[in-house]
Design an enzyme around this catalytic site. Structure first.
Site, PDB file in Angstrom:
ATOM      1  CG  HIS A   1       0.796  -5.909  -9.673  1.00  0.00           C
ATOM      2  ND1 HIS A   1      -0.068  -7.055  -9.457  1.00  0.00           N
ATOM      3  CD2 HIS A   1       0.592  -5.190  -8.438  1.00  0.00           C
ATOM      4  CE1 HIS A   1      -0.780  -7.075  -8.409  1.00  0.00           C
ATOM      5  NE2 HIS A   1      -0.345  -5.635  -7.783  1.00  0.00           N
TER       6      HIS A   1
ATOM      7  CG  HIS B   1      -3.319  -8.934  -5.873  1.00  0.00           C
ATOM      8  ND1 HIS B   1      -2.240  -8.535  -5.322  1.00  0.00           N
ATOM      9  CD2 HIS B   1      -3.586 -10.314  -5.480  1.00  0.00           C
ATOM     10  CE1 HIS B   1      -1.655  -9.478  -4.318  1.00  0.00           C
ATOM     11  NE2 HIS B   1      -2.478 -10.572  -4.375  1.00  0.00           N
TER      12      HIS B   1
ATOM     13  CE1 TYR C   1      -5.309  -2.371  -8.558  1.00  0.00           C
ATOM     14  CE2 TYR C   1      -3.976  -4.455  -7.498  1.00  0.00           C
ATOM     15  CZ  TYR C   1      -4.884  -3.258  -7.467  1.00  0.00           C
ATOM     16  OH  TYR C   1      -5.398  -2.891  -6.088  1.00  0.00           O
TER      17      TYR C   1
END
Ligand code: FNR
Length: 363
Positions: free
Chosen positions: A166, A169, A171
């Protein structure tokens, strides 16, 4: 619809898909308190979305350690119980002849928990008490990277076909990537190359452990969610993608979020200046586009973009049979945002029936 490229087979890493419609990773907070996917909730939830054989599902963001993430009722992949629980999910998906990757994240400065990996930059937590996060030490950086490796090995042991890092977004990986959050002055910050280092090292390490063809990465160059977005995202993300193409051309896929959305919501965007096309040109392997697609625009996208798949997020919440609906031209059931994040609730998670028109052909 079945004449479209969206319903032609494609190879993604080591798996052969039969269509190019993908379940985007969706945090739903329905897991047990110990971070184990619940057998009565997560197993049927993912199995329903695997309805059309040869579909790729990307499971919700998963903690590789407690240090990396501490949202309640998010799944983990760092205990034996979690691995055992995930095995039931991956088996249910494979029984439907579909495939499943797991998305692995670290929260960084948005972590509300007691263990908080730190990075410079204003905290986007709007509780009035948010402290300015501190810089991670080198030791902590290496520990977190190792957490991604261990969780990826655990993912393969749990039966996943691969993992998605990931890097989107806002993070931790994205916090390193973007100048808006990364204020480091060592080799992990201060330049395009240095900001890319943390995430690219994770890809290197995870690929070395489980094979590059089992690793994907998600990027969101335009998302403003969690106080992100560099003024000009092109130099940074073009560098990251070029480097991935150079070092890991055999990566399973690159997953890039369109400028139409920020996290799980629409954003106002500049159609003239913001586009993922320059990024797409730099990547030769499988490419997943996500964000604000309709069945029509997904068909158009797959027909006009080499080697490409399209992920759906919000509409998959209320349409477990989404792939079949797109294929058969059946309208989506509208989603209800109030049902997205209710911890451990069966309501709004299960119970969305398959379209009756699909009976006999798909179920
Ligand atoms: C998301 N999204 C998301 N993204 C991600 O990378 N990891 C995640 O765990 C989540 N979780 C999540 C939960 C919910 C309820 C929503 C609505 C969204 C973003 C998601 O994957 C997708 O990119 C967006 O929803 C945009 O696609 P759609 O909804 O326009 O098809």
């Amino acid at each position: 619809m079945s004449g479209s490229k969206l319903f032609e087979p494609i190879k993604v890493g080591s798996v052969e898909l039969q269509n190019r419609v993908v379940l985007a990773p969706l945090t739903r907070f329905r897991n047990d308190d110990d971070g184990s996917p619940n057998a009565d909730l997560a197993v049927p939830y993912y199995a329903e979305r695997a309805l059309v054989p040869g579909t790729l599902l990307i499971a919700e963001a998963t903690d590789p350690s407690l240090f990396a993430g501490a949202y309640p009722n998010v799944p983990g992949l760092h205990t034996d119980a979690q691995v055992e629980a995930w095995k039931k999910v991956t088996k249910a998906v494979h029984d439907k002849k579909s495939f499943i990757f797991d998305q692995i994240w670290s929260l960084g400065r948005v972590n509300p928990g007691v263990v908080q990996p730190k990075i410079y930059g204003p905290s986007p937590i709007a509780d009035g008490e948010a402290k300015v996060p501190e810089e991670l030490t080198k030791e902590e950086i290496h520990e977190l990277q190792q957490n991604f490796v261990t969780a990826s090995v655990n993912a393969i042991n749990a039966g996943f076909d691969g993992v998605e890092i990931h890097g989107a977004h806002g993070y931790l990986v994205d916090q390193f990537f973007q100048a808006v959050s990364n204020q480091r002055t060592d080799e992990y910050g201060g330049s395009v190359e240095n900001r890319a280092r943390f995430g690219l090292e994770i890809v290197d390490k995870v690929a070395a452990a489980i094979g590059a063809d089992k690793v994907g990465i998600r990027l969101s160059p335009f998302s403003e969610f969690q106080s992100m977005k560099d003024e000009n995202p092109y130099p940074q993300f073009e560098y990251i993608i070029s480097k991935l193409q150079e070092v890991h051309p055999d990566l399973a896929y690159l997953h890039v979020v369109e400028p139409r959305v920020s996290g799980g919501s629409e954003r106002v965007w500049n159609e003239k200046e913001e586009s993922t096309e320059p990024f797409h040109k730099l990547w030769k392997g499988a490419w997943i586009a996500a964000g604000g697609f309709t069945p029509e625009s997904a068909i158009e996208y797959a027909n006009t973009h080499e080697n490409s798949l399209v992920a759906f997020g919000r509409s998959f919440v209320s349409n477990p049979d989404l792939v079949a609906r797109v294929k058969e031209g059946i309208a989506f059931r509208p989603y209800d945002r109030n049902q997205f994040y209710n911890a451990k609730a069966k309501e709004g998670y299960l119970g969305y029936e398959f379209a009756p028109e699909l009976k006999g052909k798909y179920y």
